[in-house]
Motif scaffolding. Structure first.
Motif, PDB file in Angstrom:
ATOM      1  N   UNK A 104     -16.133   5.656  -4.087  1.00 20.33           N
ATOM      2  CA  UNK A 104     -16.224   4.440  -4.910  1.00 20.33           C
ATOM      3  C   UNK A 104     -14.970   3.575  -4.835  1.00 20.33           C
ATOM      4  N   UNK A 105     -13.803   4.216  -4.802  1.00 16.44           N
ATOM      5  CA  UNK A 105     -12.569   3.422  -4.925  1.00 16.44           C
ATOM      6  C   UNK A 105     -11.794   3.256  -3.631  1.00 16.44           C
ATOM      7  N   UNK A 106     -12.077   4.106  -2.627  1.00 11.82           N
ATOM      8  CA  UNK A 106     -11.263   4.045  -1.407  1.00 11.82           C
ATOM      9  C   UNK A 106     -12.126   3.870  -0.154  1.00 11.82           C
ATOM     10  N   UNK A 111      -7.330   8.658   0.676  1.00 10.01           N
ATOM     11  CA  UNK A 111      -6.123   7.824   0.723  1.00 10.01           C
ATOM     12  C   UNK A 111      -4.903   8.622   1.185  1.00 10.01           C
ATOM     13  N   UNK A 112      -3.907   7.914   1.721  1.00 10.14           N
ATOM     14  CA  UNK A 112      -2.697   8.580   2.219  1.00 10.14           C
ATOM     15  C   UNK A 112      -1.556   8.483   1.209  1.00 10.14           C
ATOM     16  N   UNK A 113      -1.676   7.527   0.290  1.00  4.85           N
ATOM     17  CA  UNK A 113      -0.591   7.284  -0.651  1.00  4.85           C
ATOM     18  C   UNK A 113      -0.573   8.354  -1.759  1.00  4.85           C
ATOM     19  N   UNK A 114       0.631   8.797  -2.115  1.00  2.00           N
ATOM     20  CA  UNK A 114       0.762   9.880  -3.097  1.00  2.00           C
ATOM     21  C   UNK A 114       0.132   9.526  -4.453  1.00  2.00           C
ATOM     22  N   UNK A 115       0.399   8.306  -4.934  1.00  2.00           N
ATOM     23  CA  UNK A 115      -0.158   7.919  -6.238  1.00  2.00           C
ATOM     24  C   UNK A 115      -1.678   7.834  -6.182  1.00  2.00           C
ATOM     25  N   UNK A 116      -2.198   7.296  -5.071  1.00  2.00           N
ATOM     26  CA  UNK A 116      -3.663   7.222  -4.924  1.00  2.00           C
ATOM     27  C   UNK A 116      -4.259   8.625  -4.903  1.00  2.00           C
ATOM     28  N   UNK A 117      -3.605   9.519  -4.177  1.00  2.24           N
ATOM     29  CA  UNK A 117      -4.113  10.896  -4.106  1.00  2.24           C
ATOM     30  C   UNK A 117      -4.092  11.537  -5.490  1.00  2.24           C
TER      31      UNK A 117
END
Ligand code: SF4
Length: 312
Positions: A104-106, A111-117
């Protein structure tokens, strides 16, 4: 002094990564073709389950759900069913939740980004760092029990790490992390492997260690652990075992299950009721569903075959 410490850390990294190049186990999620989704699935499964018990379920899972979108399209109960006997089945629901969030969001891409993960269900600091590092080659401090034990012994001189990483421990781990992302990722997986197969909790095999002369714990003569008592995990007779037994019945049934089948799986009534209530509270089981016109109740996996239906 500080420069000497930096040099020592860099030499430790070099020795451990060289050792890894020659000794790494061949694990399928580490092979070059493993997708970020395959790595994420492996990290969920490996959270509390040994490598050898994960190989097969991991392969089957990816065959059935090769992408996050494929899993997101299935009912969560199917994820619980496919989780089988890996244990701690809440991980199956969280992995399903993570797949839905990724779809839904990616745009369906892990995702590769730490905050996204970290924003994904079931993904904490450790899992986010592991996926960023192992799947995307990013520079991240990956602190699992194995890495923490190695760093604790080599740098701090303690036999075991505490229950969760302190700031001081994280700072030590950061000091070891190489600047170059690819080398940092190599160090992360190599130090984890060293803790898993050589610097083990009970019997470290120091004769096969690439950094014995750098190990503060060894130099100090292996002082005994002086922290809080380390309890072994017991399973027999626990609510966890009871939950596992009840879930096994539900997984193997295509239709809702009645009380007599659950009783056969776990005769002790008080613990059975408690475990069942906790499975319902965790969203792993739905029910009880009163039978039409009767007072019999039945349970099922969520959103799966027969969930939420009355007994025939
Ligand atoms: S010398 Fe022994 S205790 Fe120290 S890091 Fe190596 S295996 Fe672990």
């Amino acid at each position: 002094m500080e420069r000497e410490a930096r040099r020592g850390e860099a030499e430790t990294v070099r020795a451990v990564t060289r050792w890894y190049d020659e000794n790494a186990r061949d694990l399928p999620w580490r092979r070059p073709g493993a997708t970020p989704w395959a790595v994420l699935v492996s990290e969920f499964m490996l959270q509390q389950t040994p490598v050898e018990r994960v190989r097969e379920p991991w392969a089957r899972w990816l065959e059935r759900w090769p992408t996050p979108a494929a899993l997101a399209d299935s009912p969560s109960g199917e994820a619980v069913r496919a989780w089988g006997r890996l244990g701690y089945p809440r991980r199956a629901l969280r992995l399903h939740g993570a797949a839905v969030a990724i779809a839904e969001r990616f745009g369906g891409e892990v995702p590769a980004d730490l905050d996204d993960l970290r924003s994904l269900p079931g993904v904490g600091s450790y899992t986010a760092a592991a996926v960023a590092s192992f799947a995307f080659g990013r520079r991240a401090v990956v602190l699992d029990t194995n890495v923490r034990r190695v760093i604790g012994r080599v740098a701090i001189g303690e036999a075991y790490p505490g229950t969760s990483p302190t700031r001081a421990e994280t700072a030590v781990a950061e000091a070891y992390l190489p600047d170059e992302p690819a080398v940092a990722a190599r160090w992360a997986v190599a130090s984890m492997e060293l803790g898993a197969v050589v610097c083990t909790a009970r019997r470290p095999r120091c004769e096969g260690c690439p950094v014995p002369e750098r190990c503060a714990w060894r130099r100090a003569g292996y002082p005994e652990w002086s922290g809080p008592p380390r309890r072994g995990q017991t399973y027999e007779g626990t609510d966890r075992q009871c939950r596992g037994a009840l879930l096994a019945v539900l997984r193997s049934s295509d239709s809702p299950v009645g009380p007599e089948e659950l009783e056969a799986a776990w005769p002790e009534p008080v613990q059975r009721e408690r475990a069942l209530a906790s499975l319902v509270a965790d969203g792993l089981v739905v029910g009880p569903a009163p039978e039409d016109g009767g007072d019999e109740v039945r349970w099922a996996l969520p959103g799966g075959r027969g969930a939420g239906t009355s007994a025939p």
